[in-house]
Write a protein that holds these residues in place. Structure first.
Motif, PDB file in Angstrom:
ATOM      1  N   ILE A   8       0.843  -1.208   0.000  1.00 21.71           N
ATOM      2  CA  ILE A   8       0.000   0.000   0.000  1.00 21.71           C
ATOM      3  C   ILE A   8       0.873   1.251   0.000  1.00 21.71           C
ATOM      4  N   ASP A   9       1.984   1.220   0.774  1.00 20.27           N
ATOM      5  CA  ASP A   9       2.902   2.374   0.780  1.00 20.27           C
ATOM      6  C   ASP A   9       3.494   2.599  -0.603  1.00 20.27           C
ATOM      7  N   LEU A  10       3.808   1.512  -1.319  1.00 17.04           N
ATOM      8  CA  LEU A  10       4.336   1.621  -2.683  1.00 17.04           C
ATOM      9  C   LEU A  10       3.293   2.229  -3.617  1.00 17.04           C
ATOM     10  N   LEU A  11       2.049   1.817  -3.432  1.00 10.47           N
ATOM     11  CA  LEU A  11       0.956   2.382  -4.227  1.00 10.47           C
ATOM     12  C   LEU A  11       0.802   3.881  -3.945  1.00 10.47           C
ATOM     13  N   ILE A  12       0.959   4.252  -2.661  1.00 13.20           N
ATOM     14  CA  ILE A  12       0.869   5.671  -2.280  1.00 13.20           C
ATOM     15  C   ILE A  12       1.991   6.471  -2.942  1.00 13.20           C
ATOM     16  N   VAL A  13       3.201   5.878  -2.994  1.00  9.77           N
ATOM     17  CA  VAL A  13       4.328   6.542  -3.658  1.00  9.77           C
ATOM     18  C   VAL A  13       4.002   6.784  -5.138  1.00  9.77           C
ATOM     19  N   LEU A  14       3.479   5.768  -5.801  1.00  7.69           N
ATOM     20  CA  LEU A  14       3.124   5.891  -7.221  1.00  7.69           C
ATOM     21  C   LEU A  14       2.077   6.987  -7.432  1.00  7.69           C
ATOM     22  N   VAL A  15       1.028   6.958  -6.627  1.00  9.73           N
ATOM     23  CA  VAL A  15      -0.050   7.953  -6.749  1.00  9.73           C
ATOM     24  C   VAL A  15       0.485   9.350  -6.481  1.00  9.73           C
ATOM     25  N   SER A  16       1.372   9.481  -5.481  1.00 12.20           N
ATOM     26  CA  SER A  16       1.935  10.797  -5.139  1.00 12.20           C
ATOM     27  C   SER A  16       2.764  11.350  -6.290  1.00 12.20           C
ATOM     28  N   ILE A  17       3.545  10.461  -6.962  1.00 13.32           N
ATOM     29  CA  ILE A  17       4.346  10.897  -8.121  1.00 13.32           C
ATOM     30  C   ILE A  17       3.438  11.366  -9.244  1.00 13.32           C
ATOM     31  N   VAL A  18       2.407  10.590  -9.525  1.00 13.63           N
ATOM     32  CA  VAL A  18       1.472  10.943 -10.609  1.00 13.63           C
ATOM     33  C   VAL A  18       0.790  12.269 -10.320  1.00 13.63           C
ATOM     34  N   ILE A  19       0.333  12.457  -9.072  1.00  9.55           N
ATOM     35  CA  ILE A  19      -0.375  13.695  -8.714  1.00  9.55           C
ATOM     36  C   ILE A  19       0.551  14.900  -8.827  1.00  9.55           C
ATOM     37  N   SER A  20       1.791  14.732  -8.332  1.00  9.05           N
ATOM     38  CA  SER A  20       2.722  15.870  -8.375  1.00  9.05           C
ATOM     39  C   SER A  20       3.033  16.275  -9.813  1.00  9.05           C
ATOM     40  N   TYR A  21       3.199  15.297 -10.723  1.00 12.38           N
ATOM     41  CA  TYR A  21       3.459  15.621 -12.132  1.00 12.38           C
ATOM     42  C   TYR A  21       2.226  16.207 -12.809  1.00 12.38           C
ATOM     43  N   PHE A  73      -0.040  17.942 -11.395  1.00  7.93           N
ATOM     44  CA  PHE A  73      -0.211  19.296 -10.882  1.00  7.93           C
ATOM     45  C   PHE A  73       0.644  20.286 -11.670  1.00  7.93           C
ATOM     46  N   LEU A  74       1.884  19.893 -11.937  1.00  9.07           N
ATOM     47  CA  LEU A  74       2.766  20.773 -12.709  1.00  9.07           C
ATOM     48  C   LEU A  74       2.310  20.889 -14.165  1.00  9.07           C
ATOM     49  N   GLU A  75       1.790  19.774 -14.654  1.00 16.33           N
ATOM     50  CA  GLU A  75       1.306  19.783 -16.045  1.00 16.33           C
ATOM     51  C   GLU A  75       0.139  20.739 -16.211  1.00 16.33           C
ATOM     52  N   LYS A  76      -0.757  20.779 -15.212  1.00 13.05           N
ATOM     53  CA  LYS A  76      -1.912  21.673 -15.270  1.00 13.05           C
ATOM     54  C   LYS A  76      -1.487  23.135 -15.189  1.00 13.05           C
ATOM     55  N   LEU A  77      -0.337  23.352 -14.574  1.00 11.99           N
ATOM     56  CA  LEU A  77       0.170  24.725 -14.496  1.00 11.99           C
ATOM     57  C   LEU A  77       1.030  25.077 -15.716  1.00 11.99           C
ATOM     58  N   HIS A  78       1.113  24.128 -16.663  1.00 13.44           N
ATOM     59  CA  HIS A  78       1.871  24.323 -17.900  1.00 13.44           C
ATOM     60  C   HIS A  78       3.348  24.591 -17.618  1.00 13.44           C
ATOM     61  N   VAL A  79       3.867  23.841 -16.665  1.00 13.96           N
ATOM     62  CA  VAL A  79       5.288  23.960 -16.345  1.00 13.96           C
ATOM     63  C   VAL A  79       6.042  22.883 -17.114  1.00 13.96           C
ATOM     64  N   ARG A  80       7.101  23.283 -17.801  1.00 14.57           N
ATOM     65  CA  ARG A  80       7.892  22.328 -18.578  1.00 14.57           C
ATOM     66  C   ARG A  80       8.881  21.621 -17.658  1.00 14.57           C
ATOM     67  N   SER A 133      18.825  20.737 -13.490  1.00 16.60           N
ATOM     68  CA  SER A 133      18.477  19.702 -12.500  1.00 16.60           C
ATOM     69  C   SER A 133      17.665  18.586 -13.145  1.00 16.60           C
ATOM     70  N   LEU A 134      17.832  17.373 -12.584  1.00 16.22           N
ATOM     71  CA  LEU A 134      17.091  16.219 -13.090  1.00 16.22           C
ATOM     72  C   LEU A 134      15.597  16.358 -12.796  1.00 16.22           C
ATOM     73  N   TYR A 135      15.262  16.879 -11.599  1.00 14.79           N
ATOM     74  CA  TYR A 135      13.863  17.067 -11.195  1.00 14.79           C
ATOM     75  C   TYR A 135      13.630  18.552 -10.924  1.00 14.79           C
ATOM     76  N   LEU A 136      12.416  18.983 -11.147  1.00 17.20           N
ATOM     77  CA  LEU A 136      12.034  20.341 -10.744  1.00 17.20           C
ATOM     78  C   LEU A 136      11.827  20.362  -9.228  1.00 17.20           C
ATOM     79  N   TYR A 137      12.341  21.404  -8.601  1.00 19.62           N
ATOM     80  CA  TYR A 137      12.249  21.470  -7.141  1.00 19.62           C
ATOM     81  C   TYR A 137      10.801  21.502  -6.627  1.00 19.62           C
ATOM     82  N   PRO A 138       9.894  22.265  -7.246  1.00 17.40           N
ATOM     83  CA  PRO A 138       8.489  22.219  -6.787  1.00 17.40           C
ATOM     84  C   PRO A 138       7.903  20.817  -6.861  1.00 17.40           C
ATOM     85  N   ASN A 139       8.317  20.086  -7.892  1.00 15.83           N
ATOM     86  CA  ASN A 139       7.824  18.718  -8.063  1.00 15.83           C
ATOM     87  C   ASN A 139       8.248  17.826  -6.893  1.00 15.83           C
TER      88      ASN A 139
END
Length: 658
Positions: free
Chosen positions: A34-47, A49-56, A124-130
């Motif tokens: 379940i924790d692994l599933l939460i990690v996956l969902v959290s990654i998807v939601i964070s990306y 969120f940035l996509e909706k803000l049109h952040v590259r 950077s490999l990842y965006l800091y807000p992400n």
């Protein structure tokens, strides 16, 4: 996997009832999944969120590998900090802290990787807000998952055992009451279910405490339908006055609720709080604040000294032994003629005080030769004389036995204490010795007179001290154990008279008085204790019946059987012609009773002992009345002796007039 196979087998075989209440905890592999599933969902939601803000995002061609790396790092730290290892239904802040450590370490590792890619690749490999968004979402959801699961298990256990649990209302809304309520809530396996709080305050009726209502007592007990939702009230006795305790008890019992008491506030931190809950006993209502004695003087008087306790297997004697054992005497000799109680006490004391030296002696205090050998061998510094016959009706039928034990026995122990220069002799007497109406009380008053007479006798160096008590709670043969047995049998509860009253004190309290008396005064004193207010025995019986869950005169009958031979309606601690002198302790006084010279009392003692040997009941009682002039028999065959004495006095008065 075996559990999954069993579950599918059960479903396939047609038993589709999922026994959720049989679950004890969630398997570790399920928590990790379940924790692994939460990690996956959290990654998807964070990306998203940035996509909706049109952040590259950086390196869009490697987005799958970015996410996979984030998962691998997070799972690695889950194993490092074992976030999956705890039993979720017992989750605490420590489990939340492990989640913070795991996710925080993941964040720190990725931030370090970001710094490296910026240094080598220019971005950077990842965006800091992400990253920070992912950290916040994953931590929050993991914590929320554990809290929901914990509550789910608690509800399951509560539902499973709700039918058999006692539904309680905790009295009060203070810190101690809240601690008790919280302990009940956090331990669903205990046989109690919190349903609310009761208080006399009227400003809390709209408030909610620990998710439960706070009821005003007046409104609560007026609502019969509301009262029916509860089984008991729960009281912390130590935070209430005696008046408050009685008031709450009366309210609860009158409305058909049980009264439970919780452990003391001090024990809440050290022991099993909820496991210590017991039904309120009548002793809790009669108990008063114990005397505060000066232990320094008591320690000095007993440390490294040899101590004798006669009647040491009895209620008072055994408690004296227990208390004296705390002061490290060189030896405690416990003497009693009751074989079985003495042996049971021996087993208890040897286990409880393995370092203390004891000597257990089976002997009769009327046997002077047997006693003298003990005094000769052990050279006692302190003697506590608690041996006595005390049951009024039995002694009224067998007055000669009272002479052998209460009179001759006291004479033997006291004279030997004088002969072997014991430092202090402390005699335990009774309020029945004051203006006695029975043989037992008169025999104890006779013993008091003899002990007092020794103080100023020739060559005496021993301090002879007497203490008087009222009735002792829980002592052998006392009224409360007697009533309990009658109630257990379904009644009736027998009372001698509707107006009979008695004073009560606890056994430890009585023994503290004895120990304190052993350090006070110069000898010859009779110490009496402020016993507080007397208790009407009829009221006592009614309360005991109610506390046992019954209704007086409905479930358990009360039967009046008349005063027993020699019994009084009320007891006194001071005789009519006695005055009192205060001591340094406000609860302890000295009674200034009339005394008799040693040479006079010795002659009378020889006469009454000879009469006892001949088993001459009338002569024994006649001599008791001579030694104790205030002894007037009541409801007894010996009342005729008082009539003869009165007639003789009137005849002498008439002759003098003529």
């Amino acid at each position: 996997m075996k559990k999954l196979n069993d579950a599918f087998t059960t479903l396939y075989n047609g038993d589709n009832i999922v026994k959720l209440t049989e679950l004890r905890y969630m398997p570790r592999w399920a928590v990790l999944l379940i924790d692994l599933l939460i990690v996956l969902v959290s990654i998807v939601i964070s990306y998203l969120f940035l996509e909706k803000l049109h952040v590259r995002i950086n390196f869009p061609n490697y987005i799958v590998w970015q996410r996979l790396l984030l998962i691998v790092v997070n799972v690695f730290f889950m194993f490092v900090f074992k976030t999956y290892a705890g039993i979720i239904r017992h989750s605490t802040f420590f489990d939340f802290f492990k989640i913070i450590l795991s996710s925080g370490s993941t964040l720190f590792t990725i931030l370090l990787l970001n710094y490296c890619t910026e240094f080598w690749l220019g971005k950077s490999l990842y965006l800091y807000p992400n990253l920070f968004l992912y950290f916040f979402i994953s931590v929050s959801v993991m914590f929320f998952f554990r809290m929901i699961t914990k509550q789910f298990f608690n509800i399951l256990i509560d539902v499973k055992g709700s039918a058999s649990k006692t539904k309680v209302a905790v009295i009060g809304v203070g810190d101690a009451s809240v601690s008790l309520a919280r302990a009940i809530l956090h331990n669903p396996n205990y046989p109690y279910r919190l349903e609310g709080f009761l208080t006399k305050r009227s400003d809390s009726h709209k408030a909610v405490l620990l998710g439960h209502k706070i009821y005003n007592s007046d409104k609560f007990f007026k609502n019969s339908e509301l009262v029916k939702q509860f089984d008991a009230v729960l009281i912390i006795k130590e935070i209430m006055s005696k008046h408050e305790l009685e008031e709450w008890m009366t309210l609860a019992l009158d409305h058909g609720l049980k009264v439970l008491k919780a452990p003391t506030v001090s024990k809440m931190r050290d022991s099993d709080l909820v496991g210590g809950i017991r039904q309120l006993q009548i002793e809790d209502l009669l108990n008063r604040r114990p005397i505060k004695i000066e232990n320094k003087d008591v320690i000095i008087r007993h440390a490294d000294k040899a101590v004798l306790v006669t009647g040491g297997a009895g209620s008072i004697g055994s408690e004296i032994v227990r208390q004296v054992a705390q002061f490290s005497p060189s030896l405690i000799v416990v003497l009693d003629q009751a074989e079985s109680p003495l042996y049971e006490l021996e087993l208890e004391l040897l286990e409880k005080y393995p370092e203390q030296k004891f000597k257990f002696v089976l002997a009769d205090i009327s046997n002077n030769y047997r006693l003298e050998k003990l005094f000769e061998i052990y050279q006692f510094s302190m003697v506590y004389h608690a041996a006595a016959y005390k049951h009024v009706p039995l002694i009224e039928e067998n007055p000669h036995e009272a002479i052998f034990v209460n009179v001759l026995g006291t004479k033997n122990v006291a004279l030997l204490s004088k002969k072997y220069k014991v430092n202090r002799f402390v005699m335990i007497s009774t309020d029945k010795a004051v203006n006695p109406t029975n043989v037992m009380g008169a025999s104890k008053r006779t013993a008091e007179l003899f002990v007092q007479s020794l103080q100023n006798s020739e060559g005496n160096t021993t301090k002879f001290i007497t203490t008087r008590f009222g009735n002792v709670l829980g002592s052998n043969g006392s009224v409360i154990p007697h009533f309990k047995k009658q109630i257990e049998k379904g009644g009736p509860v027998t009372i001698t008279h509707p107006d009979i009253i008695r004073y009560f004190m606890t056994i430890p309290e009585a023994c503290e008085l004895v120990l304190q008396a052993g350090t006070m005064g110069s000898g010859g004193e009779i110490y009496v204790f402020d016993m507080g207010d007397p208790v009407k025995i009829l009221d006592l019986a009614k309360r005991m019946i109610k506390l046992s869950g019954f209704t007086p005169e409905v479930d358990i009958k009360i039967k009046f059987i008349g005063l027993r031979p020699g019994e009084k309606l009320y007891e006194e601690l001071l005789s009519n012609d006695a005055t009192t002198v205060p001591t340094h302790h406000e609860k302890i006084m000295i009674s200034k009773d009339p005394t008799v010279r040693f040479d006079e009392i010795e002659v009378l003692f020889k006469q009454i002992i000879k009469s006892a040997v001949r088993r001459d009941k009338v002569q024994v009682v006649t001599l008791l009345k001579k030694i104790v002039p205030e002894f007037i028999s009541n409801n007894s065959e010996y009342e005729s002796l008082d009539k003869v004495k009165i007639d003789a006095v009137e005849r002498v008065a008439t002759e003098n007039e003529e």
